[in-house]
Design an enzyme around this catalytic site. Structure first.
Site, PDB file in Angstrom:
ATOM      1  N   ARG A 109       0.830  -1.211   0.000  1.00 37.89           N
ATOM      2  CA  ARG A 109       0.000   0.000   0.000  1.00 37.89           C
ATOM      3  C   ARG A 109       0.861   1.258   0.000  1.00 37.89           C
ATOM      4  O   ARG A 109       0.525   2.260  -0.620  1.00 37.89           O
ATOM      5  CB  ARG A 109      -0.924   0.009   1.220  1.00 37.89           C
ATOM      6  N   MET A 128     -11.792   4.654  -2.167  1.00 34.03           N
ATOM      7  CA  MET A 128     -12.045   3.376  -1.499  1.00 34.03           C
ATOM      8  C   MET A 128     -10.792   2.601  -1.077  1.00 34.03           C
ATOM      9  O   MET A 128     -10.873   1.408  -0.792  1.00 34.03           O
ATOM     10  CB  MET A 128     -12.937   2.500  -2.386  1.00 34.03           C
ATOM     11  N   ASN A 173     -12.428  13.585   4.765  1.00 28.81           N
ATOM     12  CA  ASN A 173     -13.238  12.541   4.133  1.00 28.81           C
ATOM     13  C   ASN A 173     -14.710  12.799   4.436  1.00 28.81           C
ATOM     14  O   ASN A 173     -15.035  13.451   5.424  1.00 28.81           O
ATOM     15  CB  ASN A 173     -12.837  11.173   4.704  1.00 28.81           C
ATOM     16  N   HIS A 214     -18.076  10.468   5.092  1.00 30.89           N
ATOM     17  CA  HIS A 214     -18.476   9.082   5.357  1.00 30.89           C
ATOM     18  C   HIS A 214     -20.000   9.032   5.465  1.00 30.89           C
ATOM     19  O   HIS A 214     -20.595   9.853   6.156  1.00 30.89           O
ATOM     20  CB  HIS A 214     -17.824   8.602   6.659  1.00 30.89           C
ATOM     21  N   GLU A 254      -6.548   5.649  12.216  1.00 30.03           N
ATOM     22  CA  GLU A 254      -7.614   4.686  12.485  1.00 30.03           C
ATOM     23  C   GLU A 254      -8.815   5.003  11.599  1.00 30.03           C
ATOM     24  O   GLU A 254      -9.288   6.139  11.539  1.00 30.03           O
ATOM     25  CB  GLU A 254      -8.019   4.743  13.966  1.00 30.03           C
ATOM     26  N   LEU A 255      -9.345   3.991  10.936  1.00 33.31           N
ATOM     27  CA  LEU A 255     -10.383   4.151   9.921  1.00 33.31           C
ATOM     28  C   LEU A 255     -11.650   4.797  10.482  1.00 33.31           C
ATOM     29  O   LEU A 255     -12.210   4.327  11.471  1.00 33.31           O
ATOM     30  CB  LEU A 255     -10.707   2.763   9.355  1.00 33.31           C
ATOM     31  N   GLU A 307     -24.851  14.936   1.588  1.00 35.02           N
ATOM     32  CA  GLU A 307     -23.397  14.946   1.364  1.00 35.02           C
ATOM     33  C   GLU A 307     -23.020  16.094   0.446  1.00 35.02           C
ATOM     34  O   GLU A 307     -22.055  16.824   0.692  1.00 35.02           O
ATOM     35  CB  GLU A 307     -22.942  13.607   0.750  1.00 35.02           C
TER      36      GLU A 307
HETATM   37  N1  NHR Z   1      -7.743   5.855   5.553  1.00 41.19           N
HETATM   38  C1  NHR Z   1      -7.573   6.093   6.846  1.00 41.19           C
HETATM   39  N2  NHR Z   1      -6.372   5.834   7.361  1.00 41.19           N
HETATM   40  N3  NHR Z   1      -8.539   6.584   7.643  1.00 41.19           N
HETATM   41  C2  NHR Z   1      -9.742   6.835   7.122  1.00 41.19           C
HETATM   42  O1  NHR Z   1     -10.675   7.313   7.929  1.00 41.19           O
HETATM   43  C3  NHR Z   1     -10.004   6.592   5.755  1.00 41.19           C
HETATM   44  C4  NHR Z   1      -8.953   6.090   4.983  1.00 41.19           C
HETATM   45  C5  NHR Z   1      -9.148   5.810   3.627  1.00 41.19           C
HETATM   46  C6  NHR Z   1     -10.391   5.998   3.066  1.00 41.19           C
HETATM   47  C7  NHR Z   1     -12.796   6.562   3.208  1.00 41.19           C
HETATM   48  C8  NHR Z   1     -13.619   5.400   3.702  1.00 41.19           C
HETATM   49  C9  NHR Z   1     -14.869   5.685   4.416  1.00 41.19           C
HETATM   50  O2  NHR Z   1     -15.320   6.807   4.512  1.00 41.19           O
HETATM   51  C10 NHR Z   1     -11.442   6.476   3.839  1.00 41.19           C
HETATM   52  C11 NHR Z   1     -11.258   6.791   5.168  1.00 41.19           C
HETATM   53  C12 NHR Z   1     -12.419   2.329   1.956  1.00 41.19           C
HETATM   54  C13 NHR Z   1     -12.461   1.364   2.939  1.00 41.19           C
HETATM   55  C14 NHR Z   1     -12.024  -0.059   2.642  1.00 41.19           C
HETATM   56  O3  NHR Z   1     -12.232  -0.956   3.430  1.00 41.19           O
HETATM   57  C15 NHR Z   1     -12.873   1.743   4.186  1.00 41.19           C
HETATM   58  C16 NHR Z   1     -13.236   3.060   4.432  1.00 41.19           C
HETATM   59  C17 NHR Z   1     -13.195   4.021   3.439  1.00 41.19           C
HETATM   60  C18 NHR Z   1     -12.788   3.642   2.193  1.00 41.19           C
HETATM   61  N4  NHR Z   1     -11.370  -0.303   1.487  1.00 41.19           N
HETATM   62  C19 NHR Z   1     -10.874  -1.591   1.036  1.00 41.19           C
HETATM   63  C20 NHR Z   1      -9.337  -1.650   1.141  1.00 41.19           C
HETATM   64  O4  NHR Z   1      -8.816  -2.775   1.167  1.00 41.19           O
HETATM   65  C21 NHR Z   1     -11.225  -1.841  -0.388  1.00 41.19           C
HETATM   66  C22 NHR Z   1     -12.694  -1.867  -0.613  1.00 41.19           C
HETATM   67  C23 NHR Z   1     -13.063  -1.791  -2.103  1.00 41.19           C
HETATM   68  O5  NHR Z   1     -12.173  -1.649  -2.967  1.00 41.19           O
HETATM   69  O6  NHR Z   1     -14.257  -1.826  -2.384  1.00 41.19           O
HETATM   70  O7  NHR Z   1      -8.662  -0.606   1.128  1.00 41.19           O
HETATM   71  O8  NHR Z   1     -15.513   4.713   4.922  1.00 41.19           O
HETATM   72  C1  GAR Z   2     -20.589   8.601  -1.135  1.00 38.91           C
HETATM   73  O1  GAR Z   2     -21.834   8.218  -0.603  1.00 38.91           O
HETATM   74  C2  GAR Z   2     -19.550   8.617  -0.047  1.00 38.91           C
HETATM   75  O2  GAR Z   2     -20.018   9.064   1.191  1.00 38.91           O
HETATM   76  C3  GAR Z   2     -19.204   7.167   0.017  1.00 38.91           C
HETATM   77  O3  GAR Z   2     -19.183   6.709  -1.300  1.00 38.91           O
HETATM   78  C4  GAR Z   2     -20.070   7.510  -2.072  1.00 38.91           C
HETATM   79  C5  GAR Z   2     -19.307   8.092  -3.215  1.00 38.91           C
HETATM   80  O4  GAR Z   2     -20.192   8.673  -4.123  1.00 38.91           O
HETATM   81  N1  GAR Z   2     -17.935   6.951   0.652  1.00 38.91           N
HETATM   82  C6  GAR Z   2     -17.642   5.833   1.254  1.00 38.91           C
HETATM   83  O5  GAR Z   2     -18.445   4.930   1.398  1.00 38.91           O
HETATM   84  C7  GAR Z   2     -16.262   5.744   1.752  1.00 38.91           C
HETATM   85  N2  GAR Z   2     -16.071   4.436   2.299  1.00 38.91           N
HETATM   86  P1  GAR Z   2     -19.656   9.671  -5.228  1.00 38.91           P
HETATM   87  O6  GAR Z   2     -18.497   8.976  -5.943  1.00 38.91           O
HETATM   88  O7  GAR Z   2     -20.837   9.865  -6.123  1.00 38.91           O
HETATM   89  O8  GAR Z   2     -19.223  10.914  -4.535  1.00 38.91           O
END
Ligand code: NHR
Ligand code: GAR
Length: 206
Positions: free
Chosen positions: A71, A96, A113, A115, A149-150, A180
């Site tokens: 990563r 994502m 971000n 969420h 932390e996520l 949003e």
């Molecule tokens: N990174 C950190 N360190 N902290 C956060 O709060 C983050 C982040 C990266 C992205 C957006 C997000 C959300 O709003 C975000 C917040 C992807 C995943 C995930 O599990 C989780 C949360 C968010 C975005 N991704 C998988 C992975 O392996 C892949 C999932 C997929 O490709 O569909 O990275 O919730």
């Molecule tokens: C939005 O609903 C956003 O909050 C969400 O994905 C959508 C993106 O839509 N984000 C997550 O779930 C992050 N884990 P968009 O591409 O049309 O903005």
């Protein structure tokens, strides 16, 4: 004031980019404190890239897949693009990929971000389905600073929507998405103007 310097901002996306469009439109106003100078995606076919280019904004695709499980190597490549565009602030909009402590620490306080839940409820994915399953009366979205932390970073803004009888994932997510698009530009403006700041972020081991 319209003479104030605008903060050079990048939007990171993975998909359709409807939040990205809302942010680009808000930032068209001359007195908006952030300027969207780059849209970058981790998937070359993210639909939002074409929409950004059509708005005259520079785009970049940094495909995470060739980096496999490394990563940080993906993030170093992404960071190079951000540096090349002299980015000062990053907005995740449906991005994502979970970001490593290396990247988050580097951009700490300059990385936000949105969420699709009322954090701290329903961190992670599939938030609308989980909210329906839990039977909550209210759901919504949260703009927050990103910390390692996520979905655990401090909240900047939240918007609530009611969960209505007969709601399914599609109807509920559409109601949340409308909010949003309203609060994300407001949240970006608060951070870009310095009105919202990350303070006392937990120390991170790197
Ligand atoms: N990174 C950190 N360190 N902290 C956060 O709060 C983050 C982040 C990266 C992205 C957006 C997000 C959300 O709003 C975000 C917040 C992807 C995943 C995930 O599990 C989780 C949360 C968010 C975005 N991704 C998988 C992975 O392996 C892949 C999932 C997929 O490709 O569909 O990275 O919730
Ligand atoms: C939005 O609903 C956003 O909050 C969400 O994905 C959508 C993106 O839509 N984000 C997550 O779930 C992050 N884990 P968009 O591409 O049309 O903005």
């Amino acid at each position: 004031m319209s003479t104030a310097r605008r903060v050079r901002t990048a939007i990171l996306i993975s998909g359709r980019g409807s939040n990205m469009v809302a942010l680009i439109e808000a930032a068209r106003a001359a007195d908006f404190p952030a300027e969207i100078v780059l849209v970058a995606a981790n998937l070359p076919d993210a639909g939002g890239l074409e929409r950004a280019a059509a708005s005259g904004i520079a785009t970049a695709a940094v495909d995470h897949r060739p980096f496999g499980k490394d990563r940080e190597a993906f993030e170093r490549a992404l960071d190079e693009v951000l540096q090349a565009h002299r980015i000062e602030l990053i907005v995740l909009a449906g991005f994502m990929r979970v970001l490593t402590p290396w990247f988050v620490t580097r951009w700490q306080g300059r990385l936000i971000n949105i969420h699709p839940s009322l954090l701290p409820d329903f961190r992670g994915t599939h938030t609308h389905a989980r909210a329906l399953e839990a039977g909550v009366a209210e759901h919504g979205c949260t703009v927050h600073f990103v910390v390692p932390e996520l979905d655990a970073g401090p909240t900047i803004l939240q918007a609530k929507v009611p969960v209505l009888p007969g709601d399914d994932e599609a109807s509920l997510s559409a109601r949340v998405l409308e909010q949003e698009h309203r609060i994300y530009p407001q949240g970006l403006a608060l951070v870009a103007s310095g009105a919202a700041r990350l303070e006392n972020a937990a120390a991170v081991e790197t």
